[in-house]
Design a protein around this motif. Structure first.
Motif, PDB file in Angstrom:
ATOM      1  N   HIS A   1      66.898  79.730 -75.759  1.00 50.30           N
ATOM      2  CA  HIS A   1      67.845  78.631 -75.584  1.00 50.30           C
ATOM      3  C   HIS A   1      67.278  77.302 -76.077  1.00 50.30           C
ATOM      4  CE1 HIS A   1      70.816  80.905 -73.342  1.00 50.30           C
ATOM      5  NE2 HIS A   1      69.817  81.485 -72.697  1.00 50.30           N
ATOM      6  N   PHE A   2      65.979  77.145 -75.913  1.00 53.81           N
ATOM      7  CA  PHE A   2      65.305  75.900 -76.306  1.00 53.81           C
ATOM      8  C   PHE A   2      64.051  76.246 -77.105  1.00 53.81           C
ATOM      9  CE2 PHE A   2      67.679  74.918 -72.444  1.00 53.81           C
ATOM     10  CZ  PHE A   2      68.368  73.782 -72.835  1.00 53.81           C
ATOM     11  N   PRO A   3      64.208  76.541 -78.403  1.00 53.29           N
ATOM     12  CA  PRO A   3      63.054  76.936 -79.224  1.00 53.29           C
ATOM     13  C   PRO A   3      61.925  75.897 -79.228  1.00 53.29           C
ATOM     14  CG  PRO A   3      65.094  77.347 -80.400  1.00 53.29           C
ATOM     15  CD  PRO A   3      65.449  76.583 -79.151  1.00 53.29           C
ATOM     16  N   GLY A   4      62.279  74.642 -79.027  1.00 50.80           N
ATOM     17  CA  GLY A   4      61.278  73.578 -79.002  1.00 50.80           C
ATOM     18  C   GLY A   4      60.596  73.421 -77.658  1.00 50.80           C
ATOM     19  N   GLY A   5      60.914  74.295 -76.707  1.00 54.36           N
ATOM     20  CA  GLY A   5      60.273  74.266 -75.396  1.00 54.36           C
ATOM     21  C   GLY A   5      60.568  73.003 -74.614  1.00 54.36           C
ATOM     22  N   LYS A   6      59.552  72.533 -73.915  1.00 53.39           N
ATOM     23  CA  LYS A   6      59.710  71.397 -73.013  1.00 53.39           C
ATOM     24  C   LYS A   6      60.233  70.154 -73.728  1.00 53.39           C
ATOM     25  CE  LYS A   6      57.073  68.467 -69.854  1.00 53.39           C
ATOM     26  NZ  LYS A   6      55.786  68.322 -69.146  1.00 53.39           N
ATOM     27  N   SER A   7      59.753  69.869 -74.924  1.00 51.13           N
ATOM     28  CA  SER A   7      60.211  68.655 -75.616  1.00 51.13           C
ATOM     29  C   SER A   7      61.696  68.740 -75.949  1.00 51.13           C
ATOM     30  CB  SER A   7      59.379  68.377 -76.866  1.00 51.13           C
ATOM     31  OG  SER A   7      59.523  69.419 -77.802  1.00 51.13           O
ATOM     32  N   GLU A   8      62.182  69.910 -76.294  1.00 48.72           N
ATOM     33  CA  GLU A   8      63.610  70.063 -76.571  1.00 48.72           C
ATOM     34  C   GLU A   8      64.426  69.943 -75.279  1.00 48.72           C
ATOM     35  OE1 GLU A   8      66.730  73.178 -78.671  1.00 48.72           O
ATOM     36  OE2 GLU A   8      64.576  73.431 -79.021  1.00 48.72           O
ATOM     37  N   ILE A   9      63.888  70.448 -74.198  1.00 46.51           N
ATOM     38  CA  ILE A   9      64.553  70.336 -72.896  1.00 46.51           C
ATOM     39  C   ILE A   9      64.621  68.864 -72.478  1.00 46.51           C
ATOM     40  CG2 ILE A   9      64.301  70.860 -70.427  1.00 46.51           C
ATOM     41  CD1 ILE A   9      63.165  73.634 -71.386  1.00 46.51           C
ATOM     42  N   MET A  10      63.517  68.135 -72.633  1.00 47.21           N
ATOM     43  CA  MET A  10      63.519  66.696 -72.305  1.00 47.21           C
ATOM     44  C   MET A  10      64.529  65.946 -73.167  1.00 47.21           C
ATOM     45  SD  MET A  10      59.624  65.424 -71.433  1.00 47.21           S
ATOM     46  CE  MET A  10      59.315  65.093 -73.118  1.00 47.21           C
ATOM     47  N   SER A  11      64.595  66.294 -74.441  1.00 38.93           N
ATOM     48  CA  SER A  11      65.563  65.643 -75.329  1.00 38.93           C
ATOM     49  C   SER A  11      66.986  65.916 -74.874  1.00 38.93           C
ATOM     50  CB  SER A  11      65.376  66.124 -76.776  1.00 38.93           C
ATOM     51  OG  SER A  11      64.176  65.633 -77.310  1.00 38.93           O
ATOM     52  N   ALA A  12      67.265  67.154 -74.491  1.00 37.53           N
ATOM     53  CA  ALA A  12      68.608  67.502 -74.023  1.00 37.53           C
ATOM     54  C   ALA A  12      68.955  66.737 -72.748  1.00 37.53           C
ATOM     55  CB  ALA A  12      68.719  69.007 -73.803  1.00 37.53           C
ATOM     56  N   ILE A  13      68.003  66.629 -71.842  1.00 34.60           N
ATOM     57  CA  ILE A  13      68.241  65.890 -70.597  1.00 34.60           C
ATOM     58  C   ILE A  13      68.425  64.397 -70.895  1.00 34.60           C
ATOM     59  CG2 ILE A  13      67.160  65.152 -68.422  1.00 34.60           C
ATOM     60  CD1 ILE A  13      66.035  68.064 -68.263  1.00 34.60           C
ATOM     61  N   ALA A  14      67.660  63.880 -71.838  1.00 34.00           N
ATOM     62  CA  ALA A  14      67.824  62.481 -72.235  1.00 34.00           C
ATOM     63  C   ALA A  14      69.224  62.246 -72.794  1.00 34.00           C
ATOM     64  CB  ALA A  14      66.769  62.085 -73.257  1.00 34.00           C
ATOM     65  N   MET A  15      69.728  63.163 -73.604  1.00 33.91           N
ATOM     66  CA  MET A  15      71.064  62.995 -74.174  1.00 33.91           C
ATOM     67  C   MET A  15      72.135  63.055 -73.083  1.00 33.91           C
ATOM     68  SD  MET A  15      70.197  62.234 -77.119  1.00 33.91           S
ATOM     69  CE  MET A  15      71.748  62.068 -77.940  1.00 33.91           C
ATOM     70  N   ILE A  16      71.934  63.914 -72.093  1.00 36.24           N
ATOM     71  CA  ILE A  16      72.844  63.930 -70.942  1.00 36.24           C
ATOM     72  C   ILE A  16      72.791  62.576 -70.243  1.00 36.24           C
ATOM     73  CG2 ILE A  16      73.212  64.921 -68.640  1.00 36.24           C
ATOM     74  CD1 ILE A  16      72.194  67.622 -69.890  1.00 36.24           C
ATOM     75  N   GLY A  17      71.577  62.041 -70.100  1.00 37.64           N
ATOM     76  CA  GLY A  17      71.406  60.722 -69.488  1.00 37.64           C
ATOM     77  C   GLY A  17      72.128  59.632 -70.262  1.00 37.64           C
TER      78      GLY A  17
ATOM     79  N   VAL B   1      65.002  60.579 -65.677  1.00 42.15           N
ATOM     80  CA  VAL B   1      65.879  60.720 -66.841  1.00 42.15           C
ATOM     81  C   VAL B   1      65.744  59.477 -67.722  1.00 42.15           C
ATOM     82  CG1 VAL B   1      68.286  60.925 -67.612  1.00 42.15           C
ATOM     83  CG2 VAL B   1      67.471  62.248 -65.648  1.00 42.15           C
ATOM     84  N   TYR B   2      65.713  58.306 -67.108  1.00 39.58           N
ATOM     85  CA  TYR B   2      65.546  57.063 -67.858  1.00 39.58           C
ATOM     86  C   TYR B   2      64.236  57.087 -68.645  1.00 39.58           C
ATOM     87  CZ  TYR B   2      65.683  52.108 -68.968  1.00 39.58           C
ATOM     88  OH  TYR B   2      65.702  50.915 -69.648  1.00 39.58           O
ATOM     89  N   SER B   3      63.203  57.616 -68.039  1.00 45.26           N
ATOM     90  CA  SER B   3      61.917  57.748 -68.723  1.00 45.26           C
ATOM     91  C   SER B   3      62.045  58.642 -69.950  1.00 45.26           C
ATOM     92  CB  SER B   3      60.871  58.314 -67.753  1.00 45.26           C
ATOM     93  OG  SER B   3      59.685  58.605 -68.417  1.00 45.26           O
ATOM     94  N   ALA B   4      62.749  59.757 -69.807  1.00 45.96           N
ATOM     95  CA  ALA B   4      62.958  60.647 -70.961  1.00 45.96           C
ATOM     96  C   ALA B   4      63.762  59.942 -72.044  1.00 45.96           C
ATOM     97  CB  ALA B   4      63.666  61.931 -70.518  1.00 45.96           C
ATOM     98  N   MET B   5      64.716  59.130 -71.637  1.00 40.71           N
ATOM     99  CA  MET B   5      65.576  58.436 -72.591  1.00 40.71           C
ATOM    100  C   MET B   5      64.822  57.385 -73.397  1.00 40.71           C
ATOM    101  SD  MET B   5      68.809  57.966 -69.977  1.00 40.71           S
ATOM    102  CE  MET B   5      69.752  56.811 -70.968  1.00 40.71           C
ATOM    103  N   PHE B   6      63.924  56.641 -72.728  1.00 45.07           N
ATOM    104  CA  PHE B   6      63.364  55.458 -73.370  1.00 45.07           C
ATOM    105  C   PHE B   6      61.844  55.392 -73.470  1.00 45.07           C
ATOM    106  CE2 PHE B   6      67.535  53.896 -71.844  1.00 45.07           C
ATOM    107  CZ  PHE B   6      68.081  53.601 -73.079  1.00 45.07           C
ATOM    108  N   ALA B   7      61.129  56.245 -72.760  1.00 50.10           N
ATOM    109  CA  ALA B   7      59.674  56.114 -72.781  1.00 50.10           C
ATOM    110  C   ALA B   7      58.967  57.327 -73.383  1.00 50.10           C
ATOM    111  CB  ALA B   7      59.148  55.869 -71.365  1.00 50.10           C
ATOM    112  N   LEU B   8      59.578  58.478 -73.317  1.00 55.37           N
ATOM    113  CA  LEU B   8      58.938  59.690 -73.802  1.00 55.37           C
ATOM    114  C   LEU B   8      59.439  60.032 -75.200  1.00 55.37           C
ATOM    115  CD1 LEU B   8      59.148  61.767 -70.507  1.00 55.37           C
ATOM    116  CD2 LEU B   8      57.188  60.485 -71.396  1.00 55.37           C
ATOM    117  N   PRO B   9      58.628  60.739 -75.962  1.00 52.80           N
ATOM    118  CA  PRO B   9      59.077  61.108 -77.308  1.00 52.80           C
ATOM    119  C   PRO B   9      60.183  62.169 -77.226  1.00 52.80           C
ATOM    120  CG  PRO B   9      56.876  62.001 -76.873  1.00 52.80           C
ATOM    121  CD  PRO B   9      57.262  61.178 -75.685  1.00 52.80           C
ATOM    122  N   ILE B  10      61.333  61.841 -77.800  1.00 52.92           N
ATOM    123  CA  ILE B  10      62.439  62.794 -77.865  1.00 52.92           C
ATOM    124  C   ILE B  10      62.926  62.856 -79.316  1.00 52.92           C
ATOM    125  CG2 ILE B  10      63.152  62.525 -75.456  1.00 52.92           C
ATOM    126  CD1 ILE B  10      65.418  60.683 -76.445  1.00 52.92           C
TER     127      ILE B  10
END
Length: 188
Positions: free
Chosen positions: A52-68, A106-115
């Motif tokens: 579902h998420f070939p990119g693993g954790k980073s792809e999951i964080m990106s998806a959660i950031a987009m939901i955010g 979620v805000y951290s994933a959106m603006f502070a972490l690499p997505i």
């Protein structure tokens, strides 16, 4: 029909992965989210998770950031609806800061972490453009350079949210800070 049922199951599994990842991140921060712990929590193998998420954790964080970003967009749009000038700026700023305070991970994933999102480009994701346009709309800047004014407002909001989370701002002065932003950016 079988294809629709399979597509629904895939979407449900994907959403379950994102939901558990968000819950784990909110409980223990992003370091507590690993593909192993997610797979165990959901009851799937790691290969299913990577399916579902070939990119693993980073792809999951990106998806959660987009939901955010979708959630932030909805909150700021609703806050500014029907308002103009400084009132709209104040309401949108307050909704932005409330979102950041209520969703720090979620805000951290959106603006502070690499997505994987692309910011400030013509090919940026539509939800990012939508979120930014709300800020542009409340700047009160009638010039062609309203996007630059919006970037300054956005950076002020981001700075306030980070400083408030770190408890570096006087909580009792929040309303005054928002009034100052609204006076500066809301136009007249």
């Amino acid at each position: 029909m079988a294809e629709n049922a399979q597509a629904r199951r895939i979407e449900q599994r994907r959403n379950a992965i994102l939901e558990v990842a968000r819950e784990r991140a909110e409980a223990g921060g992003w370091p507590s989210v690993t593909t192993r712990t997610l797979a165990q929590a959901i009851g799937y193998s790691q290969p299913v998770l990577y399916g579902h998420f070939p990119g693993g954790k980073s792809e999951i964080m990106s998806a959660i950031a987009m939901i955010g970003f979708g959630e932030l967009t909805a909150a700021t749009r609703a806050a500014g609806e029907g308002l103009q000038g400084g009132e709209a700026t104040y309401a949108v700023a307050e909704a932005y800061l409330r979102f950041a305070a209520e969703n720090p991970v979620v805000y951290s994933a959106m603006f502070a972490l690499p997505i994987s999102a692309t910011f400030a480009h013509a090919d940026s994701e539509p939800i990012l453009k939508e979120a930014f346009e709300i800020i542009v709309s409340v700047t009160g800047d009638p010039t062609d350079d309203a996007p630059t004014t919006a970037e300054v407002l956005w950076s002020a909001l981001h700075g306030l949210s980070v400083l408030e989370q770190a408890r570096r701002m006087r909580p009792e002065r929040r309303t005054a800070r928002l009034r100052s932003l609204a006076a500066h950016f809301g136009g007249s």
